[in-house]
Design an enzyme around this catalytic site. Structure first.
Site, PDB file in Angstrom:
ATOM      1  N   CYS A 120       0.998  -1.188   0.276  1.00  0.00           N
ATOM      2  CA  CYS A 120      -0.008   0.019   0.576  1.00  0.00           C
ATOM      3  C   CYS A 120       1.280   0.863  -0.259  1.00  0.00           C
ATOM      4  O   CYS A 120       1.492   1.383   0.870  1.00  0.00           O
ATOM      5  CB  CYS A 120      -1.140   0.053   0.878  1.00  0.00           C
TER       6      CYS A 120
ATOM      7  N   ASP B 269      -0.683  -5.748   0.570  1.00  0.00           N
ATOM      8  CA  ASP B 269      -1.975  -5.898  -0.166  1.00  0.00           C
ATOM      9  C   ASP B 269      -1.169  -7.622  -1.039  1.00  0.00           C
ATOM     10  O   ASP B 269      -0.118  -7.509  -1.599  1.00  0.00           O
ATOM     11  CB  ASP B 269      -1.721  -4.444  -1.448  1.00  0.00           C
TER      12      ASP B 269
END
Length: 154
Positions: free
Chosen positions: A52, A59
């Site tokens: 992120c 992620d």
């Protein structure tokens, strides 16, 4: 069966480091042995990771790439290392997904390409990103990407 010319490849068969980020990652291509024949090539990366850009938290996504080659195929080791180069790279889900597809289109100039990026939830919301270059060639069999919609623990 056509013999694939691999003389220009630098990664296949060699020890290769993962690039520091996607912008410097090298993607390689090989001639399509059946140029003029429409068929679908699928790559699936069920454990794609990036960071992120705001929090630095990881992620995760399940990415499916389908394409109909024109004259070139992506060399799979270079694709794997390209995808791994996102591991320590901060970018939004949409940016990662579209960047992957655009790099492949730039390299391969395929007849058609689509990407389905199925991102796992962060903050309670899964984000799925879909993009394609246009309509697929007529008569090409396109299987479903096979990734179920996120349903939580239901």
């Amino acid at each position: 069966m056509p013999k694939t010319d691999v003389s220009g490849l630098s990664m296949l068969g060699n020890q290769t480091e993962t690039a520091a980020n996607p912008e410097v990652a090298v993607l390689e291509k090989v001639p399509a042995g059946y140029a003029g024949t429409d068929y679908v090539v699928r790559f699936t990366a069920p454990e794609f990771t990036s960071l992120c850009p705001m929090t630095g938290q990881p992620d995760f996504a399940h990415i499916v790439i389908d394409y109909v080659p024109n004259e070139w195929l992506v060399e799979s080791k270079s694709l794997k290392l390209f995808l791994h180069s996102f591991r320590n790279h901060g970018a939004f889900h949409e940016d990662c997904s579209i960047y992957i597809a655009k790099r492949l289109v730039e390299l391969l100039e395929p007849k058609w390409l689509r990407i389905g990026a199925y991102w796992y939830p962060r903050g309670g919301i899964p984000i799925d990103v879909f993009w394609q270059t246009g309509k697929p060639p007529e008569g090409v069999w396109l299987p479903d990407q096979g990734v179920q919609p996120y349903r939580g623990r239901g």
